[in-house]
Design a protein around this motif. Structure first.
Motif, PDB file in Angstrom:
ATOM      1  N   GLY A  53      12.356  11.858 -25.809  1.00  0.00           N
ATOM      2  CA  GLY A  53      11.452  10.985 -26.561  1.00  0.00           C
ATOM      3  C   GLY A  53      10.126  10.828 -25.851  1.00  0.00           C
ATOM      4  O   GLY A  53       9.792  11.569 -24.922  1.00  0.00           O
ATOM      5  N   PRO A  54       9.304   9.831 -26.280  1.00  0.00           N
ATOM      6  CA  PRO A  54       7.992   9.622 -25.663  1.00  0.00           C
ATOM      7  C   PRO A  54       8.118   9.410 -24.154  1.00  0.00           C
ATOM      8  O   PRO A  54       8.986   8.662 -23.691  1.00  0.00           O
ATOM      9  N   MET A  55       7.271  10.063 -23.409  1.00  0.00           N
ATOM     10  CA  MET A  55       7.317   9.972 -21.954  1.00  0.00           C
ATOM     11  C   MET A  55       6.559   8.734 -21.486  1.00  0.00           C
ATOM     12  O   MET A  55       5.417   8.801 -21.019  1.00  0.00           O
ATOM     13  N   SER A  56       7.229   7.594 -21.610  1.00  0.00           N
ATOM     14  CA  SER A  56       6.636   6.332 -21.187  1.00  0.00           C
ATOM     15  C   SER A  56       7.776   5.395 -20.805  1.00  0.00           C
ATOM     16  O   SER A  56       8.637   5.075 -21.643  1.00  0.00           O
ATOM     17  N   THR A  57       7.783   4.960 -19.546  1.00  0.00           N
ATOM     18  CA  THR A  57       8.897   4.128 -19.080  1.00  0.00           C
ATOM     19  C   THR A  57       8.515   3.455 -17.772  1.00  0.00           C
ATOM     20  O   THR A  57       7.441   3.705 -17.209  1.00  0.00           O
ATOM     21  N   TRP A  58       9.413   2.605 -17.279  1.00  0.00           N
ATOM     22  CA  TRP A  58       9.229   1.968 -15.959  1.00  0.00           C
ATOM     23  C   TRP A  58      10.080   2.704 -14.943  1.00  0.00           C
ATOM     24  O   TRP A  58      11.228   3.069 -15.215  1.00  0.00           O
ATOM     25  N   TRP A  59       9.504   2.899 -13.769  1.00  0.00           N
ATOM     26  CA  TRP A  59      10.231   3.512 -12.664  1.00  0.00           C
ATOM     27  C   TRP A  59      10.526   2.461 -11.604  1.00  0.00           C
ATOM     28  O   TRP A  59       9.670   1.617 -11.292  1.00  0.00           O
ATOM     29  N   ASP A  60      11.721   2.548 -11.061  1.00  0.00           N
ATOM     30  CA  ASP A  60      12.053   1.763  -9.861  1.00  0.00           C
ATOM     31  C   ASP A  60      11.778   2.663  -8.665  1.00  0.00           C
ATOM     32  O   ASP A  60      12.612   3.491  -8.280  1.00  0.00           O
ATOM     33  N   SER A  61      10.605   2.524  -8.106  1.00  0.00           N
ATOM     34  CA  SER A  61      10.157   3.437  -7.052  1.00  0.00           C
ATOM     35  C   SER A  61      10.286   2.784  -5.682  1.00  0.00           C
ATOM     36  O   SER A  61      10.649   1.610  -5.551  1.00  0.00           O
ATOM     37  N   SER A  62       9.948   3.550  -4.669  1.00  0.00           N
ATOM     38  CA  SER A  62       9.964   3.024  -3.304  1.00  0.00           C
ATOM     39  C   SER A  62       8.916   1.943  -3.108  1.00  0.00           C
ATOM     40  O   SER A  62       8.950   1.202  -2.132  1.00  0.00           O
ATOM     41  N   GLN A  63       7.964   1.835  -4.071  1.00  0.00           N
ATOM     42  CA  GLN A  63       6.926   0.816  -3.992  1.00  0.00           C
ATOM     43  C   GLN A  63       7.075  -0.227  -5.095  1.00  0.00           C
ATOM     44  O   GLN A  63       6.125  -0.917  -5.460  1.00  0.00           O
ATOM     45  N   GLY A  64       8.323  -0.355  -5.598  1.00  0.00           N
ATOM     46  CA  GLY A  64       8.584  -1.346  -6.626  1.00  0.00           C
ATOM     47  C   GLY A  64       8.509  -0.762  -8.021  1.00  0.00           C
ATOM     48  O   GLY A  64       8.428   0.459  -8.207  1.00  0.00           O
ATOM     49  N   ARG A  65       8.538  -1.670  -9.007  1.00  0.00           N
ATOM     50  CA  ARG A  65       8.479  -1.222 -10.408  1.00  0.00           C
ATOM     51  C   ARG A  65       7.067  -0.747 -10.753  1.00  0.00           C
ATOM     52  O   ARG A  65       6.084  -1.467 -10.552  1.00  0.00           O
ATOM     53  N   ILE A  66       6.997   0.482 -11.247  1.00  0.00           N
ATOM     54  CA  ILE A  66       5.723   1.092 -11.623  1.00  0.00           C
ATOM     55  C   ILE A  66       5.891   1.734 -12.989  1.00  0.00           C
ATOM     56  O   ILE A  66       6.889   2.425 -13.248  1.00  0.00           O
ATOM     57  N   HIS A  67       4.921   1.495 -13.861  1.00  0.00           N
ATOM     58  CA  HIS A  67       4.996   2.107 -15.182  1.00  0.00           C
ATOM     59  C   HIS A  67       4.440   3.523 -15.130  1.00  0.00           C
ATOM     60  O   HIS A  67       3.369   3.757 -14.588  1.00  0.00           O
ATOM     61  N   ALA A  68       5.229   4.448 -15.715  1.00  0.00           N
ATOM     62  CA  ALA A  68       4.824   5.858 -15.747  1.00  0.00           C
ATOM     63  C   ALA A  68       4.753   6.321 -17.192  1.00  0.00           C
ATOM     64  O   ALA A  68       5.666   6.045 -17.984  1.00  0.00           O
ATOM     65  N   ARG A  69       3.667   6.997 -17.515  1.00  0.00           N
ATOM     66  CA  ARG A  69       3.604   7.612 -18.842  1.00  0.00           C
ATOM     67  C   ARG A  69       2.799   8.898 -18.752  1.00  0.00           C
ATOM     68  O   ARG A  69       1.918   9.047 -17.901  1.00  0.00           O
ATOM     69  N   VAL A  70       3.143   9.835 -19.638  1.00  0.00           N
ATOM     70  CA  VAL A  70       2.499  11.142 -19.650  1.00  0.00           C
ATOM     71  C   VAL A  70       1.624  11.232 -20.889  1.00  0.00           C
ATOM     72  O   VAL A  70       2.093  11.071 -22.011  1.00  0.00           O
ATOM     73  N   ILE A  71       0.360  11.470 -20.636  1.00  0.00           N
ATOM     74  CA  ILE A  71      -0.622  11.556 -21.715  1.00  0.00           C
ATOM     75  C   ILE A  71      -1.032  13.009 -21.872  1.00  0.00           C
ATOM     76  O   ILE A  71      -1.146  13.755 -20.890  1.00  0.00           O
ATOM     77  N   GLU A  72      -1.235  13.388 -23.106  1.00  0.00           N
ATOM     78  CA  GLU A  72      -1.604  14.762 -23.438  1.00  0.00           C
ATOM     79  C   GLU A  72      -2.793  15.226 -22.597  1.00  0.00           C
ATOM     80  O   GLU A  72      -3.777  14.501 -22.406  1.00  0.00           O
ATOM     81  N   ASN A  73      -2.700  16.432 -22.084  1.00  0.00           N
ATOM     82  CA  ASN A  73      -3.803  17.050 -21.336  1.00  0.00           C
ATOM     83  C   ASN A  73      -4.637  17.842 -22.329  1.00  0.00           C
ATOM     84  O   ASN A  73      -4.296  18.974 -22.681  1.00  0.00           O
ATOM     85  N   ILE A  74      -5.714  17.248 -22.814  1.00  0.00           N
ATOM     86  CA  ILE A  74      -6.526  17.968 -23.795  1.00  0.00           C
ATOM     87  C   ILE A  74      -7.506  18.884 -23.065  1.00  0.00           C
ATOM     88  O   ILE A  74      -7.925  18.620 -21.946  1.00  0.00           O
TER      89      ILE A  74
END
Length: 957
Positions: free
Chosen positions: A107-128
């Motif tokens: 599905g859409p590439m947008s979510t929250w990550w539990d990273s080594s630096q805490g919760r970080i939002h990650a999303r992938v935007i089209e490379n035009i």
């Protein structure tokens, strides 16, 4: 998300320090695979407060998209708002390319990550596809206009956009700029930076305060900048907007203020450079008067915020190279934004938008009433005071003023706001700041000026009931307000504590006058307002469209001198293209010869007078033995036309051989043998049957290149032999003796010698078109055919021989000329007229007496070496053609394929014009700079040209 649902959003002032996430490439790749189900390779991208990567499927070179790791301080609602705003713009402004969220296997590439630096939002935007304008390279007016148009389109699309998170408080929201500055300024350790920011911000606050409460508010992108727009591959103008990270609700005018700020750090940019963007935005959003008032104060505040925030970010995060690299350009934005007083740049902006200006400022200042006779000097471009190069002498203006005083004047002035060419002692490199803001005054007697006077060095500041003036040039003991006699005094009207610069551009001069008032009023004399110039529009209305002019928006040139051209505003340009003015513009010897002969006689050339005989002898003496008969005409086209007719008459044959891609003129016969598709796209298919063409002998991009160019001559000989064998032996062959139309390409060694021999073997005549290169321009040779060690039968020449006067000549042998009687008789009413002959002889005098052929060799050699050195550093330069002062720089997109860089060449010429250099393209693909300046050009001037070209190729066009 419901637009009315209350949400928790970021407030910058509750967390000023925003360290950038610094996840490692490995952790990013691992989390990406775990959450999105795709194995990737990553490439880090810069960001001030987020962390960005370009991501690729493992092993692929095609980007999957741009991964944005948002700073943890931003909420999910804010991220949702960014995506929703992007979608709205894509829907409402389909002409603008907008990146969307990328869909992955899950599905859409947008979510929250539990990273080594805490919760970080990650999303992938089209490379035009496309490229940004990141960096400080030059932005053309078209690009700047495109930026403004994108800002306007985004603003229009978001005009009614609402979102619960739009009330977020960002440091980039210009509604909070003053508070951001107050927060960060005390923490700035550099005292000089603090002072610069504080001074600029204070003026901006004062200008903004009266209108802040009335400015329209709406949602916006508020970061449509050079970094966040893209141009499609092969395009020059941006058409895409990325990075909606700063979306919020703020002042509508802030959208264009942010865009304008991003223009100001680019090479050569000034506040006026932003006018195309402002006009484009206004066409879509119709700026209110209050928004125009607020625009430049907001640009200044944006610059101050950028400077303080960038420096704070680097102190917080020393490893953030993106923020560190930006520090210099951010400070330049602030410097440029504050470089013109806000009332002045605002008035100039109103004028640029066509808004009516208020009445000129009232008040005359302390008044010096002229007693008796007043004389106003004309120091403008067209003034006779500047004739014969007198404008370059530092004392010309003073000498004229003192002469007027000696003749009985009480006061002599040179007005403000009018171009003042006189006294331009150092004309190159050129500058657009040519309009004086002061009125110059010379007094016959010392004069006391009423009011309170203050002396600072040689400047007297006088304040009276009507205001304040500054007077420069007074003696240091003039505190009493007494002005000295017979001394140049410079009178200006300050704007508060700000004194106008000595000279400025036409637009800013008009704005300074509007807001500061006219210094001439201090003398009881109002300086004339500049007249509107409709000459270009009238030219378009009365001349045929096909009779084109150089440049889309040409300067109006009204004076020439040596290698200089001067426009009506007093700007001096370096003329690198004008071989018509062979011995320099307005050469005194040529002017005197023509003037003297005009006083004596100018008449039809069929009368008997000595000048035509003397001139014919002079021309014939420059040619090899046997050239004893001269025809005079008025142009190169007529000369080549007559040369063709001579060959036809002498041989009794109709057929002519010509080289492809050449240009010989616009008359019927000369056009018939011209096959340059740049001059006529249908040149080849519309040739009459009596014209037969051979390959263009271009050893760089022709059919045969390099050493293979030796094949051109045998192939041309074979074509001539074949034509003769078919029963149509040619009357002659016409060729440029140096391939001028291609940009000064030397013909292969021996080409003309072989081809001339073939033509003569079949009873034809060899015609040398020397219109472009004759008369010493090649340096090592006076005539182009000498470079080929060949001698033609007929020589056609024009351009250079008249030094700008319409003269053409055809020189041949008596037996060839006499055969023209079979065609009737010949005359040209003004060809070889007394004035033309006198001017022609004067041109020869100058070439011989001033050693201009040697100058072409020496200065041209230096110029070519410098251009070749540029070619070693700039891959766009394919090669440098030519000899002496007939050179060509050929631009190619690829040195192997030789794909012509046509669009680039046109843009380079436009940028050179901005830098004060006149240059034009040539060649069938219009990708060659045709470099053929007046023969008097100096080494210093050609260095100015090369330096300008280097700058253009280094910083953009």
């Amino acid at each position: 998300m419901n637009d009315t649902t209350p949400v928790s959003v970021f407030d910058y002032f509750s967390q000023v320090d925003l360290p950038t996430p610094t996840l490692s490439d490995g952790e990013v790749a691992r989390l990406f695979a775990e959450t999105f189900g795709v194995e990737i390779d990553v490439r880090a991208l810069g960001s001030q407060q987020d962390q960005n990567f370009r991501v690729f499927r493992r092993g692929s070179t095609e980007p999957l998209g741009v991964l944005k790791l948002s700073n943890p301080v931003f909420s999910e609602a804010e991220i949702d708002m960014q995506d929703a705003a992007a979608a709205r713009v894509a829907e409402r402004s389909p002409q603008v390319r907008i990146p969307r969220l990328v869909d992955g296997p899950r599905g859409p590439m947008s979510t929250w990550w539990d990273s080594s630096q805490g919760r970080i939002h990650a999303r992938v935007i089209e490379n035009i596809s496309g490229s940004t304008f990141t960096g400080s390279g030059y932005l053309s007016p078209a690009v700047v206009e495109g930026l403004g148009a994108l800002a306007g389109a985004v603003s229009l699309a978001l005009a009614d956009f609402a979102h619960p998170a739009s009330g977020r408080v960002l440091q980039w929201d210009l509604r909070h700029a003053e508070r951001v500055i107050d927060t960060l300024l005390p923490e700035e350790p550099d005292a000089a930076v603090r002072t610069a920011v504080e001074r600029a911000a204070r003026a901006a606050r004062e200008a903004l305060a009266p209108v802040a409460a009335t400015l329209p508010i709406q949602a916006g992108h508020f970061d449509v900048t050079d970094d966040n727009v893209l141009r499609a591959p092969g395009a020059t103008v941006p058409d895409a907007v990325i990075d909606f990270g700063d979306v919020c609700a703020s002042w509508r005018v802030g959208e264009i203020a942010v865009t304008v700020s991003s223009v100001l750090h680019h090479d050569g940019a000034t506040p006026e450079s932003a006018f195309p963007a402002i006009r484009a935005f206004d066409r879509l959003r119709d700026l209110t008067d209050d928004e125009i008032t607020a625009l430049w104060p907001l640009v200044v505040l944006r610059g101050a915020v950028l400077v303080l925030s960038g420096r704070a970010q680097v102190r917080l995060d020393e490893a953030n190279d993106y923020a560190a690299v930006a520090l210099e350009r951010e400070f330049r934005i602030l410097e440029q934004a504050a470089s013109v007083p806000l009332p002045v740049i605002t008035a100039a902006t109103r004028a640029a938008l066509g808004r009516p200006a208020p009445a000129e400022r009232e008040g005359t200042g302390p008044t010096l009433i002229p007693v008796g006779r007043h004389v106003e000097l004309d120091a403008s471009t067209e003034s006779a005071l500047n004739d014969a190069g007198a404008w370059l002498a530092p004392r010309t203006l003073d000498a004229a003023a003192l002469a007027a005083l000696d003749a009985g004047a009480d006061v002599v002035t040179a007005p403000a706001w009018s171009a003042r060419l006189t006294g331009t002692t150092d004309p190159l490199p050129s500058t657009a700041e040519t309009v004086p803001t002061d009125v110059l005054v010379w007094l016959a007697e010392p004069r006391h000026l009423d009011g309170v006077a203050r002396v600072d060095g040689d400047t007297l500041t006088v304040t009276g009931d009507g205001g304040t003036v500054t007077i420069t040039g007074v003696a240091t003991d003039a505190a009493s307000g007494t002005l000295p006699a017979r001394t140049r005094l410079s009178v200006r009207r300050p704007l508060g504590a700000l004194v106008p610069p000595p000279r400025t551009t036409r637009a800013l001069a008009d704005a300074w006058r509007e807001v500061a008032g006219d210094p001439g009023a201090a003398l009881g004399l109002r300086s004339p307002a500049p007249a509107s110039d409709d000459s270009l529009a009238r030219r378009h209305g009365v001349l045929a469209e096909v009779q084109e002019h150089y440049f889309a928006a040409p300067p109006r040139i009204e004076r020439g001198w040596r290698e200089y051209l001067v426009d009506v505003n007093g700007r001096v340009y370096l003329d690198m293209v004008n071989n018509v003015a062979s011995v320099g513009h307005a050469h005194p010897h040529v002017v005197e010869a023509g003037t003297r002969q005009m006083h004596l006689l100018n008449t039809n050339s069929r009368f008997h007078y000595r000048a035509i005989t003397d001139y014919a002898d002079r021309i014939a003496a420059t040619l090899p033995e046997g050239f004893d008969t001269v025809f005079f005409v008025n142009s190169g086209s007529e000369a080549t036309d007559l040369a063709i007719r001579l060959a036809m008459a002498a041989t009794g044959r109709p057929d002519i051989v010509a080289m492809r891609e050449a240009y010989h003129g616009w008359t019927y016969a000369s056009d018939a043998v011209s096959t340059s598709i740049a001059d006529n796209p249908f040149a080849l298919e519309t040739r009459p049957e009596w014209v037969h063409t051979v390959d263009a002998a271009n050893s760089y991009r022709g059919v045969h290149r390099g050493a293979d160019a030796a094949r051109y001559a045998p192939e041309a000989v074979a074509a001539i032999d074949e034509l003769a064998a078919s029963g149509r032996p040619p009357a002659g062959m016409i060729a440029e003796t140096y391939f001028g139309n291609a940009g000064g390409v030397a013909l292969p060694d021996g080409y003309l010698r072989e081809v001339y021999a073939a033509i003569r073997r079949h009873g034809g005549l060899a015609i040398a078109d020397e219109v472009q290169v004759g008369y010493g321009r090649l340096g090592d040779w006076f005539w182009g055919f000498q470079q080929q060690d060949a001698v033609p039968d007929i020589v056609a020449v024009a351009k250079s021989i008249g030094g700008g006067h319409p003269i053409g000549a055809v020189i041949t042998r008596r037996e060839v000329a006499d055969r023209y009687r079979t065609q009737g008789y010949f005359f040209s009413s003004t060809g070889g007229s007394p004035v033309s002959s006198a001017i022609g002889m004067a041109v020869l005098d100058v070439i011989e007496q001033e050693g201009l052929q040697e100058n072409a060799r020496v200065v041209g050699g230096h110029l070519k070496r410098r251009l070749e050195e540029l070619g070693r550093r700039h891959p766009l330069i394919g090669t440098v053609h030519g000899s002496g002062l007939y050179l060509g720089v050929e631009f190619v997109r690829d040195r192997e394929s030789l794909e012509p860089a046509t669009a680039e060449t046109a843009a380079i010429c436009d940028r050179l014009l901005e830098l004060g250099v006149i240059m034009q393209p040539t060649g069938d693909f219009q990708n060659v700079l045709k470099i053929k300046p007046p023969l008097v050009i100096t080494r210093a001037s050609v260095d100015v040209f090369v330096d300008a070209l280097d700058r253009v190729l280094s910083t953009g066009f």
